[in-house]
Design an enzyme around this catalytic site. Structure first.
Site, PDB file in Angstrom:
ATOM      1  N   GLU A   1      -0.506  -3.445  13.957  1.00 53.65           N
ATOM      2  CA  GLU A   1      -1.438  -3.219  12.856  1.00 53.65           C
ATOM      3  C   GLU A   1      -2.890  -3.265  13.317  1.00 53.65           C
ATOM      4  OE1 GLU A   1      -0.572  -5.598   9.421  1.00 53.65           O
ATOM      5  OE2 GLU A   1      -1.663  -4.251   8.107  1.00 53.65           O
TER       6      GLU A   1
ATOM      7  N   SER B   1       0.825  -1.209   0.000  1.00 55.74           N
ATOM      8  CA  SER B   1       0.000   0.000   0.000  1.00 55.74           C
ATOM      9  C   SER B   1       0.856   1.254   0.000  1.00 55.74           C
ATOM     10  CB  SER B   1      -0.909   0.022   1.232  1.00 55.74           C
ATOM     11  OG  SER B   1      -1.799  -1.056   1.192  1.00 55.74           O
TER      12      SER B   1
HETATM   13  C1  LIG Z   1      -6.209  -3.441   0.169  1.00 60.39           C
HETATM   14  C2  LIG Z   1      -5.046  -4.269   0.564  1.00 60.39           C
HETATM   15  C3  LIG Z   1      -3.906  -3.656   1.061  1.00 60.39           C
HETATM   16  C4  LIG Z   1      -2.791  -4.415   1.411  1.00 60.39           C
HETATM   17  N1  LIG Z   1      -1.663  -3.776   1.848  1.00 60.39           N
HETATM   18  C5  LIG Z   1      -0.557  -4.493   2.121  1.00 60.39           C
HETATM   19  C6  LIG Z   1       0.654  -3.848   2.467  1.00 60.39           C
HETATM   20  O1  LIG Z   1       0.721  -2.618   2.552  1.00 60.39           O
HETATM   21  N2  LIG Z   1       1.765  -4.592   2.694  1.00 60.39           N
HETATM   22  C7  LIG Z   1       1.728  -5.953   2.618  1.00 60.39           C
HETATM   23  O2  LIG Z   1       2.749  -6.573   2.863  1.00 60.39           O
HETATM   24  N3  LIG Z   1       0.586  -6.622   2.268  1.00 60.39           N
HETATM   25  C8  LIG Z   1      -0.544  -5.907   2.017  1.00 60.39           C
HETATM   26  N4  LIG Z   1      -1.710  -6.565   1.636  1.00 60.39           N
HETATM   27  C9  LIG Z   1      -1.655  -8.010   1.437  1.00 60.39           C
HETATM   28  C10 LIG Z   1      -2.456  -8.825   2.427  1.00 60.39           C
HETATM   29  O3  LIG Z   1      -1.826  -8.892   3.665  1.00 60.39           O
HETATM   30  C11 LIG Z   1      -2.661 -10.209   1.804  1.00 60.39           C
HETATM   31  O4  LIG Z   1      -3.447 -10.043   0.657  1.00 60.39           O
HETATM   32  C12 LIG Z   1      -3.310 -11.169   2.754  1.00 60.39           C
HETATM   33  O5  LIG Z   1      -2.433 -11.505   3.797  1.00 60.39           O
HETATM   34  C13 LIG Z   1      -3.768 -12.446   2.024  1.00 60.39           C
HETATM   35  O6  LIG Z   1      -2.755 -13.010   1.242  1.00 60.39           O
HETATM   36  P1  LIG Z   1      -3.025 -13.415  -0.276  1.00 60.39           P
HETATM   37  O7  LIG Z   1      -3.538 -12.236  -0.963  1.00 60.39           O
HETATM   38  O8  LIG Z   1      -1.807 -14.046  -0.783  1.00 60.39           O
HETATM   39  O9  LIG Z   1      -4.190 -14.483  -0.235  1.00 60.39           O
HETATM   40  P2  LIG Z   1      -4.040 -16.033   0.164  1.00 60.39           P
HETATM   41  O10 LIG Z   1      -3.240 -16.163   1.392  1.00 60.39           O
HETATM   42  O11 LIG Z   1      -3.647 -16.811  -1.015  1.00 60.39           O
HETATM   43  O12 LIG Z   1      -5.542 -16.350   0.497  1.00 60.39           O
HETATM   44  C14 LIG Z   1      -6.530 -16.675  -0.470  1.00 60.39           C
HETATM   45  C15 LIG Z   1      -7.748 -17.221   0.238  1.00 60.39           C
HETATM   46  O13 LIG Z   1      -7.401 -18.415   0.925  1.00 60.39           O
HETATM   47  C16 LIG Z   1      -7.711 -18.338   2.281  1.00 60.39           C
HETATM   48  N5  LIG Z   1      -6.694 -19.038   3.083  1.00 60.39           N
HETATM   49  C17 LIG Z   1      -5.363 -18.899   3.032  1.00 60.39           C
HETATM   50  N6  LIG Z   1      -4.765 -19.635   3.968  1.00 60.39           N
HETATM   51  C18 LIG Z   1      -5.730 -20.271   4.654  1.00 60.39           C
HETATM   52  C19 LIG Z   1      -5.767 -21.149   5.781  1.00 60.39           C
HETATM   53  N7  LIG Z   1      -4.652 -21.537   6.425  1.00 60.39           N
HETATM   54  N8  LIG Z   1      -6.972 -21.577   6.203  1.00 60.39           N
HETATM   55  C20 LIG Z   1      -8.100 -21.177   5.587  1.00 60.39           C
HETATM   56  N9  LIG Z   1      -8.140 -20.349   4.545  1.00 60.39           N
HETATM   57  C21 LIG Z   1      -6.973 -19.878   4.096  1.00 60.39           C
HETATM   58  C22 LIG Z   1      -7.700 -16.866   2.589  1.00 60.39           C
HETATM   59  O14 LIG Z   1      -8.529 -16.546   3.713  1.00 60.39           O
HETATM   60  C23 LIG Z   1      -8.241 -16.256   1.314  1.00 60.39           C
HETATM   61  O15 LIG Z   1      -9.632 -16.227   1.317  1.00 60.39           O
HETATM   62  C24 LIG Z   1      -2.832  -5.816   1.280  1.00 60.39           C
HETATM   63  C25 LIG Z   1      -3.981  -6.429   0.798  1.00 60.39           C
HETATM   64  C26 LIG Z   1      -5.086  -5.676   0.435  1.00 60.39           C
HETATM   65  C27 LIG Z   1      -6.293  -6.361  -0.104  1.00 60.39           C
END
Ligand SMILES: Cc1cc2nc3c(=O)[nH]c(=O)nc-3n(C[C@H](O)[C@H](O)[C@H](O)COP(=O)(O)OP(=O)(O)OC[C@H]3O[C@@H](n4cnc5c(N)ncnc54)[C@H](O)[C@@H]3O)c2cc1C
Lengths: 411, 375
Positions: A250, A167
């Site tokens: 956070e 972000s």
């Molecule tokens: C608007 C926005 C701002 C952000 N800003 C930042 C930032 O500034 N810096 C930064 O580092 N990151 C940032 N993020 C990233 C955010 O932290 C990640 O998107 C989040 O941790 C999820 O990771 P992923 O997108 O890889 O999804 P995934 O981890 O691949 O998840 C996909 C789906 O699978 C589910 N899932 C995953 N693991 C499990 C489990 N063990 N059990 C059950 N379900 C599971 C999740 O709940 C989700 O629905 C941001 C995200 C958004 C949307």
């Protein structure tokens, strides 16, 4: 249990309110009501620097770091008044609420002296470089690497890899990056937290267009990016512990005051329901009443958390509670508007509600998805057993079995 | 502003929890609820000795002079074990007397209530159970100095054993409470066959019940009492919800299927996490409402309605899931899950159902400034 604020707290509230109203009626009139992640960026950064010069960004900081050492209740009062005044959404949140406390907790004296003041003044804007394409919920799977190399001016870390969803990286001068510094390590071991300049060579920041149409997050490509050896936060190899501390900040106090912006949004929905007559529909009226009750409860829970030290169960439930509420509010807003909400022209209440509806879909993802929150509540709050997991895929040429790291989920 | 319990409140909480643990075992609770009075008089005597029968009674009348927070602490503790007693009914009657009674009425009734010589209750629910504004099933007409009551009330807590009934009766534009001893001619109290087998409720029929002017409480307490009733009931529901969740969590940690505790499966643990959200929300709302009752009565309508709403949600979901996540054993008569489920259904409707609470909240929807003050 006392409901009344003390006279000192009331006085503090008047001070904050008076200052905000004066500035937002006067020189910063034009930023009032700005929302989202793309509106009026330059003006909003000017406003945030003004907040810094006026001391508000360091309200909670210890006096040793030039802060006012405000109590939790005063911080909440500030955040509430901030939202109530219609002041714009914050852009320097990462630096002020995540990076600065982490530097206070883990930084060297040199790092504190170098970074805290300019962070408070918003002369340094920070990005949180944690997530990667293959390290989201499973944050410990970070693959970006850094190695120490000698340079004429002294040793530096050289970074290779890719961060994503960062972000405000496009406005940031520095990033706090979780990277792998121990070759061949996996999981939570062998990680370090580096402070990395983003305006140097080897850093390529590409805004990602979001489903809302705007761009608040970015891809950050690190291709030989460098930072001085001393810019490691904590000791090398201690990155996971530092990251966990950051993730605790956070969901700290800064989230408590935001109920007042929720208040503004709910009032907007109620206003819309009154003006288009939707409130006469008993089903809509009941949903509005429920949203109202739940918003109040959110506030009571926040106040209850202030009495606690550490993360009580109420604290653990807080993020899931408010993000679920906010997503339901988005849905309610659109049901109140009806088809007219689908064709809203930019500017008015309906348009803002439609934006909120779209924006709110990210609430269940950032800062630990709702599934991760439920795991945390169940495992840490209720003491339920951890899920069995397959052993982590080892990188090539590794010793055979390795202990599962204690905690891998993104908090 | 502080949401923490005072040291005394924390001690009362601990003491109440210990007491309920001692006397509130499943067998004892079931036997007491099934008995004719619907509670164990010996347990009630112990409560009296602990001072609970005078918890909110002013010190001048021999009570402890404490507030709704303390009463809610006791109700929550009893709710955990579904421990039946005339505590809530009697304290609601004491509250009605304190709010609406004159000096003489308070002096006459509060001391024997505090000393446990009599139990009391309030009859304020329409026999059909609905709680529309100002809707009561008893009418009062004047005959000279006296008044005469006709009609009926339902869902009266412990109404078949209470020694004194404070009956809400329509008196022209007003609703007045009239203090009627149980032995009065023309008054009949019959225990109702409630789905909630853990709580005794009664129907009260009044046929030309005659009372002197000294029996009519002069003040206006009907609406306020409903709010206090809901604030208190919500505490009890919240205690029950928390216990239902705790017991389900314990089971999920112990029950092994597919080689692991069922609580390790996300489908189970996430459902339980969602229940924790509801219980925490109910806690926040319950303690806030209790503090409001003591410190800011003008805000009680929304606070009590919110507490009742949240506590009803929490208990309904926790009890239903308590059955479900225990599997077959949760569907047996011997398991306590159905007692919580039965309580959930009946308590949600008592003193105004969820729709009624939502209507109260909708009436009071405010602007941000007012909400700030409400903090
Ligand atoms: C608007 C926005 C701002 C952000 N800003 C930042 C930032 O500034 N810096 C930064 O580092 N990151 C940032 N993020 C990233 C955010 O932290 C990640 O998107 C989040 O941790 C999820 O990771 P992923 O997108 O890889 O999804 P995934 O981890 O691949 O998840 C996909 C789906 O699978 C589910 N899932 C995953 N693991 C499990 C489990 N063990 N059990 C059950 N379900 C599971 C999740 O709940 C989700 O629905 C941001 C995200 C958004 C949307």
């Amino acid at each position: 249990m006392r409901l009344d604020f003390t006279p000192e707290q009331e006085a503090f509230r008047s001070e904050v309110r008076g200052w905000l109203d004066r500035e937002l009626d006067g020189p910063f009139r034009h930023v009032r009501g700005m929302e989202g992640t793309s509106e009026g960026i330059d003006k909003r950064f000017a406003w945030e620097r003004h907040l810094g010069r006026s001391g508000w960004n360091r309200l909670a900081w210890p006096e040793a770091f030039g802060g006012r050492a405000a109590s939790l209740m005063e911080q909440v009062i500030f955040h509430e008044e901030y939202a109530r005044s219609g002041a714009p959404g914050r852009l320097s949140h990462v630096g002020l609420e995540l990076v600065a406390p982490t530097i206070m907790a883990y930084g060297s004296d040199g790092q504190r002296a170098r970074f805290l003041e300019p962070t408070a003044m918003v002369d340094i804007v920070w990005a949180q470089l944690f997530s990667e394409p293959n390290a989201g919920s499973d944050l410990a799977n970070v693959q970006t690497r850094a190695r120490l190399e000698d340079r004429p001016g002294g040793p530096v870390w050289v970074l290779e890899g890719q961060k994503i969803w960062s972000s405000f990286a496009q406005y940031s001068q520095w990033g706090m990056a979780l990277v792998r510094t121990e070759p061949g390590s996996s999981g939570a071991k062998g990680l370090s937290m580096l402070l990395v300049p983003l305006d140097g060579k080897g850093v390529d920041i590409r805004p990602i267009r979001q489903m809302t149409g705007g761009s608040s997050f970015n891809e950050v490509f690190l291709d030989g990016a460098e930072t001085a050896a001393e810019n490691v936060l904590g000791t090398p190899g201690e990155g996971w512990r530092v990251a966990m501390a950051t993730l605790t900040f956070e969901r700290g106090v800064s989230t408590l005051g935001q109920q007042m912006s929720f208040r503004t949004e709910l009032d907007r929905v109620i206003r819309a329901a009154r003006s288009n007559g939707a409130i006469a529909d008993p089903a809509i009226a009941k949903r509005l009443a429920r949203a109202e009750a739940e918003l109040r409860v959110m506030r009571y829970t926040a106040l209850r958390m202030l009495g606690d030290t550490g993360l009580s169960r109420a604290g653990l439930t807080y993020k899931l509670y408010y993000t679920s509420w906010h997503q339901r509010l988005g849905e309610l807003a659109m049901d109140v508007l009806g088809p007219a909400g689908d064709i809203a022209e930019p500017g008015g209440d309906a348009w803002r509600l439609q934006k909120m509806y779209l924006e709110s879909r990210s609430d269940s993802i950032w800062a630990g998805t709702s599934q991760i929150q439920r795991n945390i509540i169940a495992e840490r709050g209720l003491g339920l057993p951890r899920e069995a997991r397959p052993p982590r895929q080892e990188p090539a040429r590794q010793e055979p079995a390795r202990q599962e790291p204690a905690k891998q989920e993104r908090a | 502003m502080s949401f923490a319990f005072t040291e005394e409140q924390a001690m009362l909480r601990e003491m109440a929890a210990r007491f309920v643990e001692e006397v509130g075992g499943s067998q004892a609770v079931r036997a007491a609820a099934a008995s004719e009075p619907g509670h164990d008089p010996a347990v009630w005597r112990q409560m009296v000795e602990l001072g609970w029968s005078g918890i909110i009674v002013p010190e001048s009348a021999g009570g402890l002079g404490l507030g709704q927070i303390e009463l809610s602490i006791l109700a929550a503790a009893c709710g955990r074990a579904l421990l039946p007693s005339p505590l809530i009914a009697t304290m609601l009657a004491a509250r009605a007397l304190s709010i609406a009674g004159d000096e003489e009425q308070c002096a006459r009734w509060l001391p024997p209530i505090t000393r446990g010589e009599i139990t009391a209750t309030v009859a304020l629910t329409h026999p059909e159970g609905r709680h529309l504004p100002g809707d009561v099933g008893v009418r009062l007409r004047r005959e000279g100095q006296d008044c005469v009551l006709d009609g009926a009330a339902g869902f009266v807590l412990d109404g078949h054993v209470a020694d004194l009934l404070l009956v809400a009766a329509r008196d022209g534009e007003a609703i007045r409470f009239v203090a009627i001893p149980a032995a009065t001619e023309g008054l009949a109290a019959t225990r109702q066959n409630s789905i909630d087998i853990g709580r005794a409720v009664a129907r009260i029929d009044l046929t030309a019940v005659r009372a002197g002017p000294e029996a009519v409480l002069p003040g206006d307490a009907f609406e306020a009492l409903l709010l206090h009733a809901n604030a208190t009931l919500a505490a009890e529901q919240m205690g029950a919800a928390a216990a239902a969740l705790d017991r389900t969590v314990d089971y999920a940690r112990q029950r092994i299927q597919f080689g692991q505790p069922i609580g390790a499966f996300q489908a189970v643990k996430h459902a339980l996490a969602d229940l924790a959200l509801l219980v925490e929300a109910a806690e926040s709302a319950v303690w806030y409402a209790a503090a409001v009752a003591d410190q800011r009565p003008e805000e009680l309508p929304i606070a009590a309605a919110t507490a009742k709403l949240m506590a009803s949600d929490a208990l309904s979901r926790c009890a239903a899931d308590m059955i479900h996540y225990h599997g077959g054993i949760g569907f047996t008569w011997e398991h306590d899950a159905h007692l919580y489920f039965r309580r959930a259904r009946a308590a949600a409707g008592l003193f105004g159902d969820t729709d009624r609470q939502l209507a109260i909240i909708a009436d009071g929807m405010t602007t941000d400034r007012e909400m700030l003050r409400a903090a």
